[in-house]
Motif scaffolding. Structure first.
Motif, PDB file in Angstrom:
ATOM      1  N   TYR A   9      31.789  42.427  47.247  1.00 25.06           N
ATOM      2  CA  TYR A   9      31.228  42.075  46.028  1.00 25.06           C
ATOM      3  C   TYR A   9      32.478  41.052  45.498  1.00 25.06           C
ATOM      4  O   TYR A   9      33.493  41.287  45.518  1.00 25.06           O
ATOM      5  CB  TYR A   9      31.013  42.900  44.676  1.00 25.06           C
ATOM      6  N   ARG A  10      32.177  40.029  44.587  1.00 23.60           N
ATOM      7  CA  ARG A  10      33.067  39.335  43.927  1.00 23.60           C
ATOM      8  C   ARG A  10      32.720  39.833  42.407  1.00 23.60           C
ATOM      9  O   ARG A  10      31.548  39.780  41.961  1.00 23.60           O
ATOM     10  CB  ARG A  10      33.059  37.663  43.931  1.00 23.60           C
ATOM     11  N   ILE A  11      33.866  40.099  41.554  1.00 23.54           N
ATOM     12  CA  ILE A  11      33.340  40.629  40.339  1.00 23.54           C
ATOM     13  C   ILE A  11      33.914  39.761  39.272  1.00 23.54           C
ATOM     14  O   ILE A  11      35.207  39.384  39.320  1.00 23.54           O
ATOM     15  CB  ILE A  11      33.856  42.033  40.017  1.00 23.54           C
ATOM     16  N   TYR A  12      32.942  39.010  38.385  1.00 30.00           N
ATOM     17  CA  TYR A  12      33.496  38.012  37.455  1.00 30.00           C
ATOM     18  C   TYR A  12      33.584  38.702  36.054  1.00 30.00           C
ATOM     19  O   TYR A  12      32.599  39.635  35.757  1.00 30.00           O
ATOM     20  CB  TYR A  12      32.314  37.029  37.383  1.00 30.00           C
ATOM     21  N   PHE A  13      34.794  38.455  35.316  1.00 32.79           N
ATOM     22  CA  PHE A  13      34.761  39.014  34.138  1.00 32.79           C
ATOM     23  C   PHE A  13      34.661  37.865  33.024  1.00 32.79           C
ATOM     24  O   PHE A  13      34.489  36.400  33.333  1.00 32.79           O
ATOM     25  CB  PHE A  13      36.144  39.598  33.915  1.00 32.79           C
ATOM     26  N   HIS A  14      34.589  38.186  31.900  1.00 32.62           N
ATOM     27  CA  HIS A  14      34.241  37.406  30.645  1.00 32.62           C
ATOM     28  C   HIS A  14      35.150  36.042  30.645  1.00 32.62           C
ATOM     29  O   HIS A  14      34.748  34.912  29.954  1.00 32.62           O
ATOM     30  CB  HIS A  14      33.774  37.826  29.489  1.00 32.62           C
ATOM     31  N   ASP A  15      36.363  36.674  31.017  1.00 34.00           N
ATOM     32  CA  ASP A  15      37.587  35.602  30.851  1.00 34.00           C
ATOM     33  C   ASP A  15      37.531  34.232  31.882  1.00 34.00           C
ATOM     34  O   ASP A  15      38.908  33.822  32.381  1.00 34.00           O
ATOM     35  CB  ASP A  15      38.958  36.099  30.507  1.00 34.00           C
ATOM     36  N   ASP A  16      36.790  34.296  32.821  1.00 37.58           N
ATOM     37  CA  ASP A  16      36.592  33.392  33.876  1.00 37.58           C
ATOM     38  C   ASP A  16      37.670  33.807  34.936  1.00 37.58           C
ATOM     39  O   ASP A  16      37.901  33.049  35.869  1.00 37.58           O
ATOM     40  CB  ASP A  16      37.075  31.797  33.438  1.00 37.58           C
ATOM     41  N   THR A  17      38.115  35.086  35.143  1.00 33.13           N
ATOM     42  CA  THR A  17      38.883  35.744  36.249  1.00 33.13           C
ATOM     43  C   THR A  17      37.975  36.261  36.977  1.00 33.13           C
ATOM     44  O   THR A  17      36.749  36.751  36.661  1.00 33.13           O
ATOM     45  CB  THR A  17      39.899  36.618  35.696  1.00 33.13           C
ATOM     46  N   HIS A  18      38.158  36.476  38.297  1.00 32.68           N
ATOM     47  CA  HIS A  18      37.558  37.675  39.162  1.00 32.68           C
ATOM     48  C   HIS A  18      38.228  38.316  40.118  1.00 32.68           C
ATOM     49  O   HIS A  18      39.684  37.986  40.204  1.00 32.68           O
ATOM     50  CB  HIS A  18      36.571  36.495  39.951  1.00 32.68           C
ATOM     51  N   VAL A  19      37.553  39.558  40.625  1.00 32.44           N
ATOM     52  CA  VAL A  19      38.317  40.370  41.621  1.00 32.44           C
ATOM     53  C   VAL A  19      37.402  40.317  42.851  1.00 32.44           C
ATOM     54  O   VAL A  19      36.100  40.656  42.483  1.00 32.44           O
ATOM     55  CB  VAL A  19      38.830  41.547  41.184  1.00 32.44           C
ATOM     56  N   ASP A  20      37.950  40.173  44.070  1.00 31.42           N
ATOM     57  CA  ASP A  20      37.061  40.380  45.201  1.00 31.42           C
ATOM     58  C   ASP A  20      37.316  41.900  45.623  1.00 31.42           C
ATOM     59  O   ASP A  20      38.296  42.252  46.023  1.00 31.42           O
ATOM     60  CB  ASP A  20      37.318  39.494  46.288  1.00 31.42           C
ATOM     61  N   LEU A  21      36.235  42.519  46.071  1.00 32.26           N
ATOM     62  CA  LEU A  21      36.103  44.083  46.536  1.00 32.26           C
ATOM     63  C   LEU A  21      35.887  44.015  47.965  1.00 32.26           C
ATOM     64  O   LEU A  21      34.765  43.815  48.311  1.00 32.26           O
ATOM     65  CB  LEU A  21      35.253  45.027  45.590  1.00 32.26           C
ATOM     66  N   TYR A  22      37.100  43.874  48.669  1.00 26.74           N
ATOM     67  CA  TYR A  22      36.934  43.469  50.096  1.00 26.74           C
ATOM     68  C   TYR A  22      36.598  45.105  50.732  1.00 26.74           C
ATOM     69  O   TYR A  22      37.085  46.303  50.388  1.00 26.74           O
ATOM     70  CB  TYR A  22      38.437  43.122  50.605  1.00 26.74           C
ATOM     71  N   ALA A  23      36.142  44.925  52.110  1.00 27.15           N
ATOM     72  CA  ALA A  23      36.015  46.261  52.786  1.00 27.15           C
ATOM     73  C   ALA A  23      37.127  46.465  53.485  1.00 27.15           C
ATOM     74  O   ALA A  23      37.561  47.470  53.856  1.00 27.15           O
ATOM     75  CB  ALA A  23      34.511  46.120  53.613  1.00 27.15           C
ATOM     76  N   ASN A  24      37.948  45.193  53.723  1.00 24.96           N
ATOM     77  CA  ASN A  24      39.064  45.379  54.557  1.00 24.96           C
ATOM     78  C   ASN A  24      40.204  45.834  53.723  1.00 24.96           C
ATOM     79  O   ASN A  24      40.445  45.264  52.467  1.00 24.96           O
ATOM     80  CB  ASN A  24      39.465  43.870  54.888  1.00 24.96           C
ATOM     81  N   MET A  25      40.762  46.929  53.781  1.00 26.83           N
ATOM     82  CA  MET A  25      41.703  47.621  52.951  1.00 26.83           C
ATOM     83  C   MET A  25      42.736  47.004  52.687  1.00 26.83           C
ATOM     84  O   MET A  25      43.444  46.940  51.494  1.00 26.83           O
ATOM     85  CB  MET A  25      41.858  49.022  53.502  1.00 26.83           C
TER      86      MET A  25
END
Ligand SMILES: Cc1cc2nc3c(=O)[nH]c(=O)nc-3n(C[C@H](O)[C@H](O)[C@H](O)COP(=O)(O)OP(=O)(O)OC[C@H]3O[C@@H](n4cnc5c(N)ncnc54)[C@H](O)[C@@H]3O)c2cc1C
Length: 493
Positions: free
Chosen positions: A87-103
């Motif tokens: 997933y890419r997770i978007y936050f309200h402040d226009d930042t995001h974090v990618d939840l990679y399966a690759n550790m």
């Protein structure tokens, strides 16, 4: 040949049809709708093919095992693609974090958000692995007596993992950043539970998702439904679509068949209901036989949340987007409390955003994209009027999607459909319009305490699907088909 009637063609009903037909029973399945699949359905219109329900396929081994049980190799029949990042997770402040399966990539991403948190990440995933290993022992099990949950060693080891604590709070022991706490706790929503209320046990889903991979079958999740239907028919099962069951016929305390809405009575040696379990008891079992699950008892149970869905066909492609994404609104807690506690319309909905055409352009006409949006919503036990609410939620979602995907989005929408909690109630007979499944997964509605897959008062009546154990979600309903088949084989040997 011993005959079985299955009511409903959700994934659980189809998997039970496959297993029972393969085991030598004669299966006849009656489905209310004109398409099989239930919550895992599809819309095919104007060259678009959109999965209407599940899009996140984890615990792939449960799918492989279902096929292997009937002598088939799923990976030969379906083209399974691993999605990474999950997933890419978007936050309200226009930042995001990618939840990679690759550790390694996931660790780098976590460090970017919270320096020093990579070590905690591996601790968190390790704890998830322990919960998974211990928890599965309680998941893949037919319950007969309360003593079946009394496995003191496993129980003690689970306690040591802090599984009895609250999920969001426990995730907070690993991560200081509010963003990472959200990113590693939201999975309980898939079970219809707020991470603030869910048991920490359910971080095993986060582990299953990240460490065991997320998959996409080419053609969409519905390709699995289509393949299972073809296989069941090939094995000799009869699948009757557009054929609602009106009542389960009970004679001398035994289920002996069903009465269809057409009035026709079809007899069989046993009946397996895949329709919502509370609906089955309330509407299909005559009142005189409802001693265990009375209306009063069913009304007191805790029901999971619902959802509002928007499906868009767009005449553009979006290479900057991920296949799966989530958007968390600023006040995560207020959003969850509106859904689960006050059962009111969330002021700023969080949502799941799925663009399957990023992986599989065949789902849309050339140069077009599909956008699937799922916003968790209160179920119909609240007083939201969906005629009024739907346009409001649609507008809120479009505004956010414009920010995330394309500022010109509205000008490019060429096809659109929506689905509200009322549609869940009317379409698939989901009591209170729940989306992912009927009963939520609190401690007293899980494992032994969840309704069992065999009716206590009525001989020959069984259940399969999300209403019985293990519970909600595609992997769980496939496991429920395995468990009910094992029970039937034991009892009807
Ligand atoms: C929007 C959405 C997103 C989801 N996302 C995910 C996800 O990403 N990953 C995941 O693993 N799970 C997800 N889920 C949950 C998952 O789809 C379900 O838990 C699972 O598919 C339920 O399967 P089931 O076997 O219980 O049957 P159901 O799908 O509940 O089907 C029951 C069937 O019974 C039929 N029926 C009802 N009454 C009658 C009657 N009287 N006569 C005949 N037939 C009847 C209905 O029409 C229906 O076809 C999602 C669900 C939804 C709705």
């Amino acid at each position: 040949m011993t005959s079985v009637i299955i009511i409903g063609s959700g994934l659980g009903g189809l998997a039970a049809a496959l297993r029972l037909q393969h085991a030598g029973f004669q299966v006849t399945l009656f489905e209310k709708q004109t398409r099989p699949g239930g919550r895992s359905s599809v819309i095919e219109e104007h060259g678009f093919r959109v999965d209407t329900g599940p899009t996140i396929l984890v615990m792939k081994d449960t799918f492989e095992e279902t096929y292997a049980a009937v002598g088939q190799d799923m990976n030969r029949r379906l083209d399974m693609i691993q999605i990474d990042p999950n997933y890419r997770i978007y936050f309200h402040d226009d930042t995001h974090v990618d939840l990679y399966a690759n550790m390694a990539e996931l660790a780098a991403e976590v460090e970017r958000i919270e320096p020093g948190a990579a070590e905690s990440l591996f601790d968190f995933i390790g704890a998830g692995a322990r919960k998974y290993a211990l928890g599965m022992d309680f998941v893949v099990r037919n319950y007969d007596h309360i003593t079946d949950i009394a496995n003191p060693r496993a129980g003690l080891r689970l306690l040591r993992t802090g599984s009895h604590r609250r999920l969001y709070k426990q995730v907070g022991h690993y991560f200081k950043s509010d963003k990472l706490r959200k990113a590693f706790s939201f999975h309980s929503m898939f079970l219809g539970l707020s991470p603030f209320d869910a048991l920490a046990m359910y971080s095993l889903i986060t582990y299953a998702d990240l460490a065991r991979g997320m998959w996409y079958p080419r053609g969409g999740i519905y390709s699995i439904v289509e393949d299972m239907v073809a296989l069941a028919e090939q094995l000799g099962a009869q699948i009757c679509l557009g054929t609602p069951v009106q009542e389960i016929v009970i004679e001398a305390g035994r289920a002996v068949g069903v009465r269809l809405e057409s009035g026709e009575v079809v007899r069989a040696d046993m009946v397996v209901s895949n329709a919502d379990l509370p609906y089955t008891y309330k509407k299909l079992v005559p009142a005189a036989y409802r001693k265990q699950y009375t209306d009063r008892r069913l009304d007191k149970m805790q029901y999971a949340c619902s959802g509002y869905l928007l499906y868009l066909g767009v005449d553009k492609t979006y290479s900057h987007m991920r296949h799966q994404a989530l958007y968390f609104s600023e006040d995560y807690r207020a959003n969850l409390d509106a859904i689960f506690k006050t059962r009111t319309l969330p002021a700023a909905p969080s949502f799941h955003l799925n663009l399957p055409t990023v992986t599989d352009p065949s789902l849309a006409p050339e140069g077009h994209s599909l956008i699937y949006v799922l916003a968790p919503m209160p179920n119909l036990q609240g007083s939201v009027d969906w005629n009024e609410a739907a346009p409001v939620v649609r507008e809120q979602l479009l505004t956010q999607i414009e920010r995330l995907v394309d500022p010109d989005l509205r000008a490019h929408i060429v096809w659109e459909r929506e689905y509200t909690p009322v549609d869940f109630e009317q379409g698939i007979n989901a009591v209170h319009g729940t989306a992912f499944g009927s009963f939520s997964h609190g401690f007293f509605q899980s494992s032994y305490f969840r309704p069992h897959n065999k009716a206590r008062d009525i001989q020959g009546l069984y259940f399969v699907g999300q209403g019985t154990y293990p519970g909600v979600g595609m992997p769980m309903v496939l496991l429920s088909a395995r468990l009910v088949t094992e029970r039937i084989l034991r009892e009807w040997n």
